[in-house]
Design an enzyme around this catalytic site. Structure first.
Site, PDB file in Angstrom:
ATOM      1  N   THR A  78      -2.251  10.184  -8.647  1.00  0.00           N
ATOM      2  CA  THR A  78      -1.299   9.759  -7.165  1.00  0.00           C
ATOM      3  C   THR A  78      -0.290  10.428  -7.916  1.00  0.00           C
ATOM      4  O   THR A  78       0.064   9.643  -8.892  1.00  0.00           O
ATOM      5  CB  THR A  78      -2.124   9.015  -6.567  1.00  0.00           C
ATOM      6  OG1 THR A  78      -1.239   7.979  -7.698  1.00  0.00           O
ATOM      7  CG2 THR A  78      -3.382   8.290  -6.439  1.00  0.00           C
ATOM      8  N   TRP A 101      10.317  -3.857  14.127  1.00  0.00           N
ATOM      9  CA  TRP A 101       9.991  -3.320  13.470  1.00  0.00           C
ATOM     10  C   TRP A 101      10.454  -1.239  14.487  1.00  0.00           C
ATOM     11  O   TRP A 101      10.316  -1.458  14.877  1.00  0.00           O
ATOM     12  CB  TRP A 101       8.134  -2.465  12.625  1.00  0.00           C
ATOM     13  CG  TRP A 101       7.883  -4.147  12.127  1.00  0.00           C
ATOM     14  CD1 TRP A 101       6.816  -5.137  11.968  1.00  0.00           C
ATOM     15  CD2 TRP A 101       8.272  -4.109  10.808  1.00  0.00           C
ATOM     16  NE1 TRP A 101       6.712  -5.304  11.343  1.00  0.00           N
ATOM     17  CE2 TRP A 101       7.196  -5.223  10.011  1.00  0.00           C
ATOM     18  CE3 TRP A 101       8.242  -3.066   9.740  1.00  0.00           C
ATOM     19  CZ2 TRP A 101       8.058  -5.994   8.962  1.00  0.00           C
ATOM     20  CZ3 TRP A 101       8.904  -3.833   8.532  1.00  0.00           C
ATOM     21  CH2 TRP A 101       8.113  -4.753   7.931  1.00  0.00           C
ATOM     22  N   LYS A 138      12.973  -2.309   9.423  1.00  0.00           N
ATOM     23  CA  LYS A 138      13.108  -3.516   9.814  1.00  0.00           C
ATOM     24  C   LYS A 138      13.828  -4.022   9.869  1.00  0.00           C
ATOM     25  O   LYS A 138      14.941  -4.389   9.584  1.00  0.00           O
ATOM     26  CB  LYS A 138      12.084  -4.595   8.355  1.00  0.00           C
ATOM     27  CG  LYS A 138      12.227  -6.436   9.898  1.00  0.00           C
ATOM     28  CD  LYS A 138      11.004  -6.621   8.501  1.00  0.00           C
ATOM     29  CE  LYS A 138      10.319  -7.651   9.525  1.00  0.00           C
ATOM     30  NZ  LYS A 138       9.620  -8.883   8.675  1.00  0.00           N
ATOM     31  N   GLU A 197      -6.723   8.716  -2.892  1.00  0.00           N
ATOM     32  CA  GLU A 197      -7.780   8.467  -3.388  1.00  0.00           C
ATOM     33  C   GLU A 197      -8.511   9.132  -2.228  1.00  0.00           C
ATOM     34  O   GLU A 197      -9.400   7.515  -2.526  1.00  0.00           O
ATOM     35  CB  GLU A 197      -7.035   7.028  -3.074  1.00  0.00           C
ATOM     36  CG  GLU A 197      -6.352   6.838  -3.967  1.00  0.00           C
ATOM     37  CD  GLU A 197      -4.353   5.969  -3.883  1.00  0.00           C
ATOM     38  OE1 GLU A 197      -4.844   7.867  -3.747  1.00  0.00           O
ATOM     39  OE2 GLU A 197      -3.743   6.297  -4.324  1.00  0.00           O
TER      40      GLU A 197
END
Ligand code: AMP
Length: 540
Positions: free
Chosen positions: A186, A444, A439, A331
């Protein structure tokens, strides 16, 4: 209890054997890395050459389970090599050529690659660093003698010379289907890259699922432009699905710009294309500039990062193409969801349909998912409740390569690091990477939403939103914009577009215009680099 059915272990070589036998005339077309010329071959030739390569590799002294790295673009030779390696029980470790030298050194040593296959254009990378790869016994350059790099290194082989004269017969061995077939690291933004070791079984199940009509759904009548790299998460399974279904494959080599991809599409009448949003942005932009329509393509699959609504509409309105959003990760082999409409969605008014079609999609059979809050409590499937997205399934990682502990919880759920919601029809929508959310004053703001709304501005080519530290609000959004060629959009006009979707306090304090946005090795906006670049940004 007696088993009444045949129980032959899966070997991925069966894909290319099947293709050679039953789709032998079907073509694989490559824009050659050497000279950008177009090269045509068939699955029957690819089968024979992958067997020749398997024989050649064996003579180089590899043993079952050894890793063989590839630093290569999408070409027919890379495809042959995939099968020649995995089919004899070795592990095909696909390496992203755009990784940093530190990352390359780390993963090649961590994987313990015995041999490395490499396109001649990437040779300078190895020439500079080979002393850092003490375990690599040799390098095989995926080209013919004419293009071989001049080098003093003794253990460098030419692929074409190596396979010349080898037998085109090879008995693929039988082994446990849970043996490793391929390895991909990854491009994690923090810490060392982590390896995901796929197995013959996981990859084959993943490809079967990808072949479903509500997933990628390829068939022998398709001509598929494979922009998604073979080195990135199994090319979304297309390098297996192509041979399995007999679809014609178009490999672009190193030419990913709008003009080159358009030429491939037009010349070979591509019906389907798969790749990341940045490639499609360039393709659409090129088509706009030359005033041409893509006539043959009916579907484009986009994944890797979120596609903006403006892209979905541009494909639909200008080219009659259905843009299919897909989501997944290394993954997950990588396929998690694909967005095709259910009858309930099709029954909605056209504009309402779009709000569902832009989501990342519904899980393909074999993958389960849920959204949980900070305490692990599952959230309602109401299309509103946002939480951490967890997944499980037969082609989802259980533990990273060589890691001691599993990376899943005790019930087998893997935390994707994405924040998402799931609606009552099963459509999952990514709100952000958890670490990319902004944030501000305790609330958010989705960077993905902000980028995609900004890209709806007619003069904006690309936009990336990041958080910059702020004393009062803790973080504030900053929008970084690449204008379309020859255009100079005003900050006010971009804010006006954003104001259609965002509350006033959510709007970026400033907008910065740049010539290009740094991309990660897999072609996504590199938020990490941007955050570093603008760490001390103080505004106008
Ligand atoms: P990688 O392992 O490099 O393929 O990266 C996987 C990550 O890419 C996911 O966890 C998501 O954050 C992001 N990603 C992949 N596909 C999409 C998509 N269609 N929309 C939004 N984010 C995506």
């Amino acid at each position: 209890m007696a088993i009444n059915m045949q129980n032959t272990p899966f070997n991925l070589a069966s894909c290319i054997e099947f293709a050679g036998k039953y789709h032998g005339q079907q073509k694989v077309i490559t824009r050659l890395v050497e000279n950008d010329e177009l090269h045509e071959t068939t699955y029957s030739e690819i089968l024979l050459r992958s067997r020749k390569f398997a024989n050649a590799l064996k003579k180089l002294g590899v043993e079952f389970g050894d890793k063989v790295g590839t630093i290569a673009l999408n070409t027919y030779r890379h495809l042959e090599a995939w099968y020649g390696i995995s089919g004899q029980g070795l592990v095909c470790h696909t390496i992203n050529p755009r990784l940093s030298p530190t990352q390359l050194i780390y993963i090649i040593n961590h994987a313990e690659d015995k041999y490395i296959l490499i396109d001649h254009v990437f040779w300078p990378i190895v020439e500079k660093m080979h002393q850092h790869f003490p375990k690599v016994k040799g390098y095989i350059v995926l080209t013919e003698e004419k293009y071989m790099p001049k080098t003093e290194l003794p253990n460098v082989y030419c692929y074409e010379t190596l396979i010349e004269g080898e037998s085109d017969q090879f008995d693929w061995p039988e082994f446990d289907e849970n043996s490793g077939s391929s390895l991909c690291y990854t491009s994690g933004t923090t810490g060392n890259p982590k390896g995901v070791m796929y197995t013959h079984k996981s990859n084959l199940l993943h490809s079967y699922a990808g072949g479903l009509k509500d997933a990628i759904g390829m068939n022998a009548r398709d001509t598929v432009l494979v922009v998604v790299p073979l080195f990135h998460a199994n090319s979304w399974g297309i390098a297996y699905l192509g041979p399995m279904t007999g679809a014609t494959l178009l490999f672009p080599g190193k030419a990913m710009d709008g003009a080159s991809t358009f030429e491939l599409i037009e010349k070979y009448q591509a019906t389907l294309a798969a790749g990341v949003p940045t490639v499609w942005t360039n393709l659409l932009d090129y088509a706009d500039n030359v005033g041409k329509k893509m006539e043959s393509v009916t579907e484009v699959i986009v994944g890797g990062s979120a596609a903006p609504m403006s892209m979905l509409k541009a494909f639909r309105d200008k080219h009659d193409i259905d843009l299919l959003h897909a989501w997944g990760m290394t993954e997950m082999s990588p396929l998690g969801t694909l967005n095709r409409p259910t009858p309930q969605i099709l029954a909605m008014p056209k504009d309402e349909q779009l709000t569902y079609r832009i989501k990342q999609g519904r899980p393909v059979f074999g993958v389960d998912m849920k959204v949980v809050d900070e305490n692990g409590v599952e959230q309602p499937r109401d299309g509103k409740s946002v939480g951490h997205l967890l997944v499980k399934g037969n082609w989802v990682v259980h533990s990273y390569y060589k890691a001691e502990a599993p990376c899943v919880d005790e019930d087998g759920w893997f935390d994707t690091g994405d924040m998402a919601n799931i609606d009552e029809y099963g459509y999952m929508e990514i709100v952000d990477r958890s670490k990319d959310l902004i944030k501000s004053g305790g609330e958010w703001i989705s960077s993905v939403d902000m980028e995609n709304t900004a890209m709806g501005h007619p003069d904006v080519l690309m936009a990336a939103a990041i958080a910059i530290p702020d004393e009062k609000w803790s973080e504030r959004p900053l929008l970084i914009v690449v204008p379309k060629e020859g255009k100079t959009p005003s900050k006010e006009s971009i804010k006006e577009v954003l104001a259609t979707q965002f509350a006033k306090w959510q709007l970026p304090d400033d907008i910065v215009f740049v010539e290009s946005i740094p991309l990660t090795a897999t072609g996504k906006f590199s938020k990490l680099t941007l955050r570093q670049q603008f760490a001390d940004y103080k505004g106008e």
